[in-house]
Design a protein around this motif. Structure first.
Motif: not given
Length: 276
Positions: A256-270, A26-29
């Motif tokens: 805006s790079p919405g696709g990159a934003a989704d993957l940003f969350v996964l990176v931040m989660f890790l 949730l924090k990553a999002i």
């Protein structure tokens, strides 16, 4: 807590551990839709290039993710394949639209996070690596026909569709995590490190939504410009005002790079769970 790819049966038995993992997700999002500048994405600062959503919209959308991730955890033993997980995701897509009055804030992230979170749980109690388990789990995606403008675009220009990113085990996410870790020594504010991570992801994926809007040539030009921009930011050669002007250009062009934003969350989660 350090999570490694190993046998970890007790992991699923401790609610404290699971609550922390879910809260980190949730924090990553929240980090993703809060930091600024963000290449025209919604942030705490402004709504970016979007007229139909703002920071409050994303806060409302965030509400569905805790019960969503808890459902995947709770139903873990009942999820036998991608189709079971897809149904859970579909149910929470509807809840997202209810929270946002019909605005699509996180449909892509629901898809990616369901796969990533389920396979993360699976990796904790089974042999193998997270990436390999994602590849195995996503095999059914190869046989699902996708008819859309974005898929037609991918076929025309030999681009990677978002489903292909999942099928291949999200290699760009793990590369982006390594990149993000490599820039931690730089004397930059945290929001600029987030900005660099977003740029890295943007130039390393094919955002079909952006391409459909501005065309393949303009999109490739943006990628080249962002590569040069990242180098200058890493060297601390740009003022914040200059970086902000680039962000304002994305807002003006309404991209805006919405696709990159989704993957940003996964990176931040890790990153938040100290994944190794």
């Amino acid at each position: 807590m350090l999570f490694c790819c190993c046998h970890f049966y007790t992991f699923l038995m401790y609610n404290e551990n699971m609550n922390k993992v879910i809260n980190d997700f949730l924090k990553a999002i929240e980090i993703e839709f809060s930091f600024y500048p963000s290449l025209g994405l919604v942030s705490k600062q402004n709504s970016g290039c979007h007229f139909d959503m703002d920071y409050k919209t994303f806060q409302n959308s965030l509400k569905i993710f805790k019960p969503f991730l808890k459902t995947i955890y709770k139903d873990f033993n009942q999820i036998k394949d991608f189709y079971d997980l897809k149904q859970i995701g579909f149910n929470f897509e509807n809840k997202m639209f209810e929270e946002t009055n019909g605005v699509n804030t996180h449909k892509g992230l629901i898809f990616h996070s369901s796969i990533f979170f389920y396979c993360f749980l699976y990796t904790q109690i089974n042999a193998g690596t997270l990436q390999k388990n994602i590849i195995n789990f996503c095999k059914p995606l190869k046989s699902i026909p996708i008819k859309s403008k974005s898929m037609d675009l991918c076929k025309e220009y030999n681009l990677a569709h978002p489903t292909q990113i999942a099928i291949s085990g999200y290699p760009v996410v793990f590369k982006a995590l390594n990149y993000y870790q490599s820039i931690q020594h730089l004397n930059l504010e945290e929001n600029l490190k987030y900005f660099l991570l977003l740029i890295f992801l943007t130039v390393n994926i094919d955002d079909t939504t952006m391409i459909l809007k501005i065309g393949i040539q303009s999109y490739n030009n943006i990628k080249a410009d962002l590569n040069s921009l990242a180098i200058k930011i890493e060297k601390n050669e740009l003022s914040f005002k200059e970086i902000e002007e680039i962000n304002n250009h994305f807002i003006k062009e309404r991209v805006s790079p919405g696709g990159a934003a989704d993957l940003f969350v996964l990176v931040m989660f890790l990153k938040l769970i100290n994944y190794s």
